[in-house]
Design an enzyme around this catalytic site. Structure first.
Site, PDB file in Angstrom:
ATOM      1  N   GLY A  18      48.111  18.841  20.896  1.00  0.00           N
ATOM      2  CA  GLY A  18      46.851  18.250  21.319  1.00  0.00           C
ATOM      3  C   GLY A  18      45.825  19.334  21.614  1.00  0.00           C
ATOM      4  O   GLY A  18      45.180  19.873  20.718  1.00  0.00           O
ATOM      5  N   GLY A  19      45.691  19.690  22.875  1.00  0.00           N
ATOM      6  CA  GLY A  19      44.646  20.614  23.324  1.00  0.00           C
ATOM      7  C   GLY A  19      44.513  21.881  22.505  1.00  0.00           C
ATOM      8  O   GLY A  19      43.395  22.268  22.118  1.00  0.00           O
ATOM      9  N   GLY A  34      49.439  17.226  27.770  1.00  0.00           N
ATOM     10  CA  GLY A  34      48.154  17.511  28.400  1.00  0.00           C
ATOM     11  C   GLY A  34      48.257  18.001  29.834  1.00  0.00           C
ATOM     12  O   GLY A  34      47.264  18.060  30.553  1.00  0.00           O
ATOM     13  N   TRP A  58      43.717  15.530  17.433  1.00  0.00           N
ATOM     14  CA  TRP A  58      42.435  15.829  18.090  1.00  0.00           C
ATOM     15  C   TRP A  58      42.004  14.753  19.077  1.00  0.00           C
ATOM     16  O   TRP A  58      40.932  14.875  19.690  1.00  0.00           O
ATOM     17  CB  TRP A  58      41.349  16.053  17.037  1.00  0.00           C
ATOM     18  N   LYS A  59      42.776  13.682  19.170  1.00  0.00           N
ATOM     19  CA  LYS A  59      42.469  12.606  20.133  1.00  0.00           C
ATOM     20  C   LYS A  59      40.995  12.181  19.988  1.00  0.00           C
ATOM     21  O   LYS A  59      40.467  12.190  18.879  1.00  0.00           O
ATOM     22  CB  LYS A  59      42.803  13.047  21.555  1.00  0.00           C
TER      23      LYS A  59
HETATM   24  C1  PEP Z   1      49.584  15.314  22.080  1.00  0.00           C
HETATM   25  O1  PEP Z   1      48.422  14.937  22.052  1.00  0.00           O
HETATM   26  O2  PEP Z   1      50.436  14.707  21.424  1.00  0.00           O
HETATM   27  C2  PEP Z   1      49.937  16.474  22.905  1.00  0.00           C
HETATM   28  C3  PEP Z   1      51.168  16.907  22.894  1.00  0.00           C
HETATM   29  O3  PEP Z   1      48.928  17.041  23.649  1.00  0.00           O
HETATM   30  P1  PEP Z   1      48.969  18.508  24.368  1.00  0.00           P
HETATM   31  O4  PEP Z   1      49.426  19.480  23.320  1.00  0.00           O
HETATM   32  O5  PEP Z   1      47.572  18.731  24.814  1.00  0.00           O
HETATM   33  O6  PEP Z   1      49.964  18.405  25.482  1.00  0.00           O
END
Ligand code: PEP
Length: 252
Positions: free
Chosen positions: A234-235, A173, A10-11
């Site tokens: 991530g997203g 991202g 979730w960063k």
């Molecule tokens: C991540 O945060 O490790 C990632 C892969 O982000 P995203 O899925 O948004 O590219």
């Protein structure tokens, strides 16, 4: 042998309240899904509340970083032992955002990884090449260096229990996903090196996740690759419905 793992990073998103709301909504949606492990990595602040909200659910909780010392004069840092005490069982180390924005190196990744193991946290160790490195034909060399230095001193038994996330930096991202073939090539290379350096049994047990713009509509083709054992997301992990669809990747 390797149960797929879907891990949501979730960063620096979601307050404590929003994090608890997310897992409270997620829990019933994936209740009863078998054959896949699920993990969420909220901010440090939300770890205790999320862990409490997920108690008995089987959904794992990770922190996104740790310090390598147990305690000390390290303003702003959190130790692996403190994360364990707060209710998480896992920790992400060496995410590319930490490497590029916060100066992490293979050496600091190695220290953190060892601290995590000592604190009985399961590490998810992130590796991956930049766009320049890929275009320069250095992908395999970069992965070799990150594995060799990052996992220095790790035993075969420890390797078997930890998780590696292959995350091409250019795909994180950006909405630009590695093709299933590119992912499989990198994962097969990683598995080959793990076999060479840690033995075939440990290498066969170690889960290697793919990360980089994984979404509900591309997860199944990535998961169809023999050496892709799950995803670090991530997203798309920030939304209950999209994360649920990723966890249920087998249901088209
Ligand atoms: C991540 O945060 O490790 C990632 C892969 O982000 P995203 O899925 O948004 O590219």
């Amino acid at each position: 042998m390797r149960t797929p793992l879907m891990a949501g990073n979730w960063k620096m998103f979601k307050s404590v309240r929003e994090s608890v709301a997310m897992v409270t909504a997620l829990r019933p949606k994936i209740d009863g899904v078998t054959g896949v492990d699920v993990l969420v990595a909220p901010t440090f602040l939300a770890v205790p509340a999320v862990a409490a909200a997920l108690e008995g659910s089987g959904i794992h909780v990770a922190a996104q970083n740790c310090h390598w010392e147990r305690e000390g004069a390290f303003t702003g840092e959190v130790s692996a032992a403190m994360i364990r005490d707060a209710g998480a069982g896992w920790v992400i180390v060496g995410h590319s955002e930490r490497r590029t924005l916060f100066g992490e190196t293979d050496l600091s990744v190695n220290r953190k990884l060892r601290a995590a193991i000592t604190a009985t946290l399961t590490p998810i160790v992130c590796i991956g090449e930049t766009l320049d490195e890929r275009e320069g034909g250095q992908t395999h060399d970069v992965l070799d260096r990150q594995i060799q230095r990052g996992l220095d001193g790790v035993t075969g038994a420890e390797l078997a229990a930890l998780v590696i996330a292959y995350e091409p930096v250019w795909a994180i991202g950006t909405g630009r996903t590695a093709t299933p073939e590119q992912a499989q090539d990198a994962h097969a290379h990683i598995r080959g090196r793990l076999t060479q350096w840690f033995g075939s049994d440990a290498a066969a047990r170690c889960r290697v996740l793919y990360g980089g713009s994984v979404k509900p509509d591309n997860v199944a083709t990535l998961m169809a690759q023999p050496d892709v054992d799950g995803a670090l997301i991530g997203g798309a992990s920030l939304d209950v419905d999209s994360f649920t669809r990723i966890v249920k990747f087998r249901v088209a």
